[in-house]
Design a protein around this motif. Structure first.
Motif, PDB file in Angstrom:
ATOM      1  N   SER A   5       0.841  -1.194   0.000  1.00 17.41           N
ATOM      2  CA  SER A   5       0.000   0.000   0.000  1.00 17.41           C
ATOM      3  C   SER A   5       0.876   1.243   0.000  1.00 17.41           C
ATOM      4  O   SER A   5       1.816   1.348   0.785  1.00 17.41           O
ATOM      5  N   SER A   6       0.571   2.197  -0.849  1.00 18.25           N
ATOM      6  CA  SER A   6       1.325   3.458  -0.874  1.00 18.25           C
ATOM      7  C   SER A   6       1.141   4.237   0.416  1.00 18.25           C
ATOM      8  O   SER A   6       2.040   4.929   0.868  1.00 18.25           O
ATOM      9  N   ALA A   7      -0.029   4.124   1.033  1.00 16.44           N
ATOM     10  CA  ALA A   7      -0.299   4.850   2.275  1.00 16.44           C
ATOM     11  C   ALA A   7       0.593   4.386   3.414  1.00 16.44           C
ATOM     12  O   ALA A   7       0.987   5.164   4.275  1.00 16.44           O
ATOM     13  N   ALA A   8       0.948   3.106   3.428  1.00 19.34           N
ATOM     14  CA  ALA A   8       1.766   2.549   4.511  1.00 19.34           C
ATOM     15  C   ALA A   8       3.262   2.581   4.186  1.00 19.34           C
ATOM     16  O   ALA A   8       4.077   2.136   4.979  1.00 19.34           O
ATOM     17  N   LEU A   9       3.618   3.124   3.041  1.00 12.75           N
ATOM     18  CA  LEU A   9       5.002   3.118   2.587  1.00 12.75           C
ATOM     19  C   LEU A   9       5.852   4.088   3.382  1.00 12.75           C
ATOM     20  O   LEU A   9       5.486   5.255   3.544  1.00 12.75           O
ATOM     21  N   LYS A  10       7.003   3.608   3.887  1.00 11.32           N
ATOM     22  CA  LYS A  10       7.940   4.469   4.600  1.00 11.32           C
ATOM     23  C   LYS A  10       9.342   3.880   4.497  1.00 11.32           C
ATOM     24  O   LYS A  10       9.499   2.705   4.157  1.00 11.32           O
ATOM     25  N   PRO A  11      10.364   4.689   4.786  1.00  8.90           N
ATOM     26  CA  PRO A  11      11.731   4.169   4.734  1.00  8.90           C
ATOM     27  C   PRO A  11      11.901   3.010   5.723  1.00  8.90           C
ATOM     28  O   PRO A  11      11.179   2.901   6.711  1.00  8.90           O
ATOM     29  N   LEU A  12      12.876   2.151   5.444  1.00  5.30           N
ATOM     30  CA  LEU A  12      13.147   1.028   6.332  1.00  5.30           C
ATOM     31  C   LEU A  12      13.707   1.495   7.670  1.00  5.30           C
ATOM     32  O   LEU A  12      14.525   2.412   7.723  1.00  5.30           O
ATOM     33  N   SER A  13      13.312   0.824   8.722  1.00  2.00           N
ATOM     34  CA  SER A  13      13.878   1.075  10.055  1.00  2.00           C
ATOM     35  C   SER A  13      15.242   0.384  10.135  1.00  2.00           C
ATOM     36  O   SER A  13      15.597  -0.427   9.263  1.00  2.00           O
ATOM     37  N   VAL A  87       9.154   7.942  -0.916  1.00  2.89           N
ATOM     38  CA  VAL A  87       9.590   8.177   0.470  1.00  2.89           C
ATOM     39  C   VAL A  87      10.915   8.938   0.497  1.00  2.89           C
ATOM     40  O   VAL A  87      11.741   8.753   1.374  1.00  2.89           O
ATOM     41  N   GLY A  88      11.111   9.787  -0.491  1.00  5.21           N
ATOM     42  CA  GLY A  88      12.277  10.672  -0.496  1.00  5.21           C
ATOM     43  C   GLY A  88      13.552  10.065  -1.032  1.00  5.21           C
ATOM     44  O   GLY A  88      14.640  10.376  -0.554  1.00  5.21           O
ATOM     45  N   ASN A  89      13.434   9.206  -2.054  1.00  2.00           N
ATOM     46  CA  ASN A  89      14.614   8.581  -2.658  1.00  2.00           C
ATOM     47  C   ASN A  89      15.458   7.846  -1.632  1.00  2.00           C
ATOM     48  O   ASN A  89      16.662   8.043  -1.513  1.00  2.00           O
ATOM     49  N   THR A  90      14.805   6.990  -0.891  1.00  2.00           N
ATOM     50  CA  THR A  90      15.486   6.132   0.069  1.00  2.00           C
ATOM     51  C   THR A  90      14.961   4.710  -0.122  1.00  2.00           C
ATOM     52  O   THR A  90      14.129   4.460  -0.983  1.00  2.00           O
ATOM     53  N   ILE A  91      15.432   3.777   0.676  1.00  2.00           N
ATOM     54  CA  ILE A  91      15.077   2.377   0.504  1.00  2.00           C
ATOM     55  C   ILE A  91      13.858   2.022   1.355  1.00  2.00           C
ATOM     56  O   ILE A  91      13.790   2.373   2.530  1.00  2.00           O
ATOM     57  N   SER A  92      12.922   1.319   0.730  1.00  2.00           N
ATOM     58  CA  SER A  92      11.714   0.870   1.424  1.00  2.00           C
ATOM     59  C   SER A  92      11.575  -0.644   1.274  1.00  2.00           C
ATOM     60  O   SER A  92      12.385  -1.293   0.611  1.00  2.00           O
ATOM     61  N   GLN A  93      10.508  -1.181   1.848  1.00  2.00           N
ATOM     62  CA  GLN A  93      10.213  -2.608   1.703  1.00  2.00           C
ATOM     63  C   GLN A  93      10.058  -2.999   0.243  1.00  2.00           C
ATOM     64  O   GLN A  93      10.380  -4.123  -0.132  1.00  2.00           O
ATOM     65  N   ARG A  94       9.571  -2.094  -0.569  1.00  2.00           N
ATOM     66  CA  ARG A  94       9.411  -2.393  -2.000  1.00  2.00           C
ATOM     67  C   ARG A  94      10.757  -2.721  -2.641  1.00  2.00           C
ATOM     68  O   ARG A  94      10.854  -3.626  -3.464  1.00  2.00           O
ATOM     69  N   ASP A  95      11.789  -1.967  -2.272  1.00  2.02           N
ATOM     70  CA  ASP A  95      13.119  -2.215  -2.842  1.00  2.02           C
ATOM     71  C   ASP A  95      13.665  -3.561  -2.391  1.00  2.02           C
ATOM     72  O   ASP A  95      14.201  -4.323  -3.198  1.00  2.02           O
ATOM     73  N   ALA A  96      13.533  -3.841  -1.098  1.00  4.62           N
ATOM     74  CA  ALA A  96      14.011  -5.119  -0.565  1.00  4.62           C
ATOM     75  C   ALA A  96      13.278  -6.282  -1.221  1.00  4.62           C
ATOM     76  O   ALA A  96      13.894  -7.289  -1.599  1.00  4.62           O
ATOM     77  N   HIS A  97      11.968  -6.144  -1.380  1.00  8.07           N
ATOM     78  CA  HIS A  97      11.173  -7.207  -2.008  1.00  8.07           C
ATOM     79  C   HIS A  97      11.608  -7.425  -3.457  1.00  8.07           C
ATOM     80  O   HIS A  97      11.845  -8.571  -3.875  1.00  8.07           O
ATOM     81  N   LEU A  98      11.722  -6.347  -4.228  1.00  9.44           N
ATOM     82  CA  LEU A  98      12.071  -6.496  -5.635  1.00  9.44           C
ATOM     83  C   LEU A  98      13.494  -7.036  -5.795  1.00  9.44           C
ATOM     84  O   LEU A  98      13.746  -7.881  -6.662  1.00  9.44           O
ATOM     85  N   ALA A  99      14.419  -6.605  -4.971  1.00  4.35           N
ATOM     86  CA  ALA A  99      15.790  -7.126  -5.030  1.00  4.35           C
ATOM     87  C   ALA A  99      15.803  -8.625  -4.735  1.00  4.35           C
ATOM     88  O   ALA A  99      16.495  -9.401  -5.401  1.00  4.35           O
ATOM     89  N   THR A 100      15.027  -9.037  -3.753  1.00  5.20           N
ATOM     90  CA  THR A 100      14.945 -10.459  -3.408  1.00  5.20           C
ATOM     91  C   THR A 100      14.352 -11.262  -4.560  1.00  5.20           C
ATOM     92  O   THR A 100      14.833 -12.350  -4.896  1.00  5.20           O
ATOM     93  N   LYS A 101      13.318 -10.737  -5.200  1.00 11.10           N
ATOM     94  CA  LYS A 101      12.730 -11.408  -6.356  1.00 11.10           C
ATOM     95  C   LYS A 101      13.728 -11.463  -7.520  1.00 11.10           C
ATOM     96  O   LYS A 101      13.806 -12.469  -8.224  1.00 11.10           O
ATOM     97  N   MET A 102      14.504 -10.400  -7.708  1.00 15.30           N
ATOM     98  CA  MET A 102      15.506 -10.398  -8.769  1.00 15.30           C
ATOM     99  C   MET A 102      16.530 -11.513  -8.545  1.00 15.30           C
ATOM    100  O   MET A 102      16.937 -12.189  -9.493  1.00 15.30           O
TER     101      MET A 102
END
Length: 109
Positions: A5-13, A87-102
């Motif tokens: 969800s875009s609403a829940a999107l935020k940088p990784l902790s 989220v300001g050109n930083t890493i989110s769960q989306r990046d981690a997920h797509l990298a893992t799928k790659m």
């Protein structure tokens, strides 16, 4: 239905970075910090057909997750940059997920 969800999107902790990003760094991914924070990797395949097949699989996953990579392809190489602009050109769960799928798709060469 989108995976994230875009609403829940935020940088990784810090904890998420340890659990999601650290394993990727051990698989050849790098963490760039300038001009934006991003995960980067160059995948090398046997030939253009393998590289294109990889990109096709990634494209389908990218559509499903509404998260599209920055990438560049020349013959058997695919250079990838993953960052989340929303989220300001930083890493989110989306990046981690797509990298893992790659990684999963690349191992199916």
């Amino acid at each position: 239905m989108r995976l994230f969800s875009s609403a829940a999107l935020k940088p990784l902790s810090a904890t998420q970075r340890d659990t999601l990003i650290a394993p990727l760094l051990g698989k050849g991914w790098s963490l760039a910090t300038a001009p934006k924070e991003a995960l980067t990797k160059t995948f090398v395949f046997g030939d253009f057909s393998e590289a294109f097949a990889f990109m096709s699989r990634v494209a389908l996953e990218a559509e499903k997750t509404d998260h599209h990579p920055e990438w560049f392809n020349v013959y058997n190489r695919v250079q990838v940059v993953l960052t989340t602009h929303d989220v300001g050109n930083t890493i989110s769960q989306r990046d981690a997920h797509l990298a893992t799928k790659m990684e999963e798709f690349a191992s199916k060469k």
